[in-house]
Design an enzyme around this catalytic site. Structure first.
Site, short mmCIF file in Angstrom:
data_model
loop_
_atom_site.label_atom_id
_atom_site.label_comp_id
_atom_site.label_asym_id
_atom_site.label_seq_id
_atom_site.Cartn_x
_atom_site.Cartn_y
_atom_site.Cartn_z
N ARG A 1 0.61 -1.32 0.08
CA ARG A 1 -0.09 -0.05 -0.11
C ARG A 1 0.80 1.34 -0.08
NH1 ARG A 1 -5.67 -0.37 1.82
NH2 ARG A 1 -6.40 -2.25 0.50
N ARG B 1 -3.40 6.79 1.26
CA ARG B 1 -3.92 8.17 1.82
C ARG B 1 -2.68 8.75 2.63
NH1 ARG B 1 -9.12 5.04 3.10
NH2 ARG B 1 -7.38 3.59 3.01
N ARG C 1 -6.31 11.66 -6.04
CA ARG C 1 -7.50 10.84 -5.87
C ARG C 1 -8.88 11.86 -5.76
NH1 ARG C 1 -11.54 8.98 -4.35
NH2 ARG C 1 -12.06 7.26 -2.42
N ASP D 1 -6.59 -2.42 -7.61
CA ASP D 1 -7.26 -3.14 -6.36
C ASP D 1 -7.39 -4.62 -6.92
OD1 ASP D 1 -8.21 -2.28 -3.72
OD2 ASP D 1 -9.47 -3.89 -4.45
N TYR E 1 -15.04 -11.36 -0.39
CA TYR E 1 -15.80 -9.89 -0.88
C TYR E 1 -16.93 -10.43 -1.83
CZ TYR E 1 -11.89 -7.50 1.53
OH TYR E 1 -10.83 -7.09 2.52
O1 CP3 Z 1 0.15 -1.63 -2.46
C1 CP3 Z 1 -0.15 -0.60 -3.19
O2 CP3 Z 1 0.09 0.62 -3.29
C2 CP3 Z 1 -0.73 -0.86 -4.34
C3 CP3 Z 1 -2.34 -0.65 -4.63
C4 CP3 Z 1 -3.35 -1.83 -3.74
C5 CP3 Z 1 -4.54 -1.05 -3.27
N1 CP3 Z 1 -5.40 -2.32 -2.85
C6 CP3 Z 1 -4.81 0.05 -3.30
C7 CP3 Z 1 -6.05 0.69 -2.36
C8 CP3 Z 1 -3.28 -3.04 -3.50
C9 CP3 Z 1 -2.14 -4.05 -3.65
C10 CP3 Z 1 -4.52 -3.26 -2.89
C11 CP3 Z 1 -4.84 -4.77 -2.58
C12 CP3 Z 1 -5.96 -5.13 -1.56
N2 CP3 Z 1 -7.35 -4.56 -2.11
C13 CP3 Z 1 -6.17 -5.99 -0.84
C14 CP3 Z 1 -5.04 -6.82 -0.38
C15 CP3 Z 1 -4.05 -6.33 0.58
C16 CP3 Z 1 -4.61 -6.10 1.79
O3 CP3 Z 1 -4.60 -5.00 1.88
O4 CP3 Z 1 -5.08 -6.93 2.67
C17 CP3 Z 1 -7.67 -6.09 -0.30
C18 CP3 Z 1 -8.27 -6.78 0.82
C19 CP3 Z 1 -8.20 -5.00 -1.02
C20 CP3 Z 1 -9.64 -4.46 -0.92
C21 CP3 Z 1 -9.68 -3.19 -0.59
N3 CP3 Z 1 -9.56 -2.19 -1.26
C22 CP3 Z 1 -10.40 -2.81 0.64
C23 CP3 Z 1 -10.79 -3.63 1.70
C24 CP3 Z 1 -10.14 -1.34 0.68
C25 CP3 Z 1 -10.78 -0.26 1.70
C26 CP3 Z 1 -9.98 -0.38 2.79
C27 CP3 Z 1 -9.21 0.86 2.62
O5 CP3 Z 1 -8.12 0.70 2.97
O6 CP3 Z 1 -9.86 1.71 2.50
C28 CP3 Z 1 -9.82 -1.01 -0.63
C29 CP3 Z 1 -9.45 0.52 -1.00
C30 CP3 Z 1 -8.18 0.73 -1.34
N4 CP3 Z 1 -7.07 -0.13 -2.33
C31 CP3 Z 1 -7.36 2.01 -0.95
C32 CP3 Z 1 -6.16 1.89 -1.75
C33 CP3 Z 1 -4.98 3.05 -1.87
C34 CP3 Z 1 -7.79 3.07 -0.25
C35 CP3 Z 1 -9.12 3.78 -1.10
C36 CP3 Z 1 -9.08 5.14 -1.15
O7 CP3 Z 1 -8.06 5.85 -1.71
O8 CP3 Z 1 -9.90 5.68 -1.26
#
Ligand code: CP3
Length: 343
Positions: free
Chosen positions: A24, A28, A37, A74, A150
């Site tokens: 990640r 943010r 964003r 994602d 999910y």
């Molecule tokens: O790592 C990176 O920088 C690459 C981008 C990346 C994102 N999600 C961006 C993201 C990667 C590799 C993921 C993987 C992901 N997404 C997983 C597996 C890894 C982990 O964290 O367990 C999972 C379970 C998801 C599903 C997901 N996406 C959830 C549950 C959420 C909401 C929780 C949160 O942190 O807000 C997301 C949103 C998400 N994916 C964000 C980002 C940067 C935040 C959203 C935003 O910017 O508004």
């Protein structure tokens, strides 16, 4: 000689100081991410617009010169490309319409999976062209079990109760869903590698909620299927498996799935990590909250990992994603500390 440190380590070499990136890392906690964003509108617009996705992928590389960039996207774009509806609710996370057993056989039939994901492939190829030669580009997908949780619950849940129950009540439907996801996820990774990804990571973020038999059937077997399929096309591309929370089931995971390297969460004791490193590279495993705390807690966490694992193939990383509240200066401190040490 291979000039990407990450690839040398994934190939089994010991490189010290170790290559470093963060799960990640585009996110943010960075003000420049929040600005893009905002401009993009929704999170999915960010994922599907190569201009924006390339920009936010590069932001942490510019700031911290990490040894690897990870494609910005994602894991849930895969069910989206199969025709499931998906949205992200501000401050809450993903929402999907829960899938029912009867829908699984027809999943993806009417959708053009790769056409939907074409912007992701374009993002990868533009990134490979723009990144410095020595920076590795990591592609990724969610593991079938984690993506399925999910799809079944329609949202994140604390212990994936709905998906575990679904699997016990409808074992055939669960097997069909995981097998479908394994096939399309392998195709998805192959396309990312075709487009220029140097390595790929399979995120099984919810591996830790399963009993031993379900872990074998729902985590190990589908990931092994992905690895088999990717290797047929791209035998040399390293694959990092991240079965978060697998605990003592980490032992044997590399051998049974065929992944090249093991991503470790922070609950894995360093003594166990050392034993796992005998079979190949390990990646991890700093508690992301040590990074939030900074100071002594951070320094101590970094030093313990380097002391325990620095004499073998190690990719320094967090044990899970960086949190949005993390001070940027603490990331700087971590990078400096990892890179200052001399072997
Ligand atoms: O790592 C990176 O920088 C690459 C981008 C990346 C994102 N999600 C961006 C993201 C990667 C590799 C993921 C993987 C992901 N997404 C997983 C597996 C890894 C982990 O964290 O367990 C999972 C379970 C998801 C599903 C997901 N996406 C959830 C549950 C959420 C909401 C929780 C949160 O942190 O807000 C997301 C949103 C998400 N994916 C964000 C980002 C940067 C935040 C959203 C935003 O910017 O508004």
């Amino acid at each position: 000689m291979q000039d990407k440190k990450l690839l040398r380590v994934l190939g089994g070499e010991t490189v010290f100081p170790p290559p470093l990136w963060m799960m990640r890392q585009a996110g943010r906690y960075l003000p420049e991410y929040r600005a893009v964003r905002e401009k993009a509108g929704s999170f999915l617009d960010l994922c599907y617009n190569p201009d924006f996705a390339v920009e936010v992928t590069l932001q942490p590389i510019r700031r911290f010169n990490f040894d690897a960039a990870i494609l910005f996207s994602d894991i849930l774009v895969v069910p989206h490309a199969l025709g499931r509806d998906l949205r992200f609710v501000e401050g809450e996370g993903p929402r999907l319409t829960p899938i029912e057993a009867a829908e699984i056989p027809r999943l993806g039939e009417v959708n053009n999976f790769h056409a939907h994901l074409a912007p992701v492939y374009e993002t990868v190829s533009r990134l490979r062209a723009e990144l410095p030669q020595e920076t590795a580009l990591i592609g990724f997908c969610g593991a079938p079990w984690t993506v399925a949780t999910y799809m079944i619950a329609g949202r994140g849940t604390p212990d994936q109760g709905p998906s575990r129950l679904f699997g016990y009540r409808e074992p055939k439907a669960m097997a069909a869903l995981l097998s479908k996801l394994a096939k399309v996820s392998a195709d998805y990774l192959i396309r990312q590698i075709d487009a220029g990804a140097d390595a790929v990571q399979i995120f099984d973020s919810w591996a830790g909620v399963l009993d031993e038999a379900s872990f074998e059937a729902w985590c190990v077997e589908p990931v092994a299927e992905i690895v088999r399929r990717v290797r047929e096309k791209h035998p040399a591309t390293p694959i990092i498996g991240f079965p978060r929370g697998a605990g003592s089931l980490y032992a044997g995971y590399r051998e049974r799935t065929g992944v090249t390297a093991l991503g470790l969460d922070w609950s894995v004791p360093l003594s166990q990590a050392r034993a796992l490193q005998v079979g190949g590279a390990v990646q991890g495993n700093l508690d992301p909250l040590r990074l939030v705390a900074g100071g002594r807690a951070l320094d101590e966490g970094v030093d313990l990992i380097l002391d325990a694992l620095g004499n073998g193939p190690l990719v320094f990383n967090l044990g899970h994603g960086i949190t949005p509240d993390c001070p940027v200066e603490n990331v700087d401190r971590m990078v400096k500390r990892v890179r200052a040490v001399q072997g």
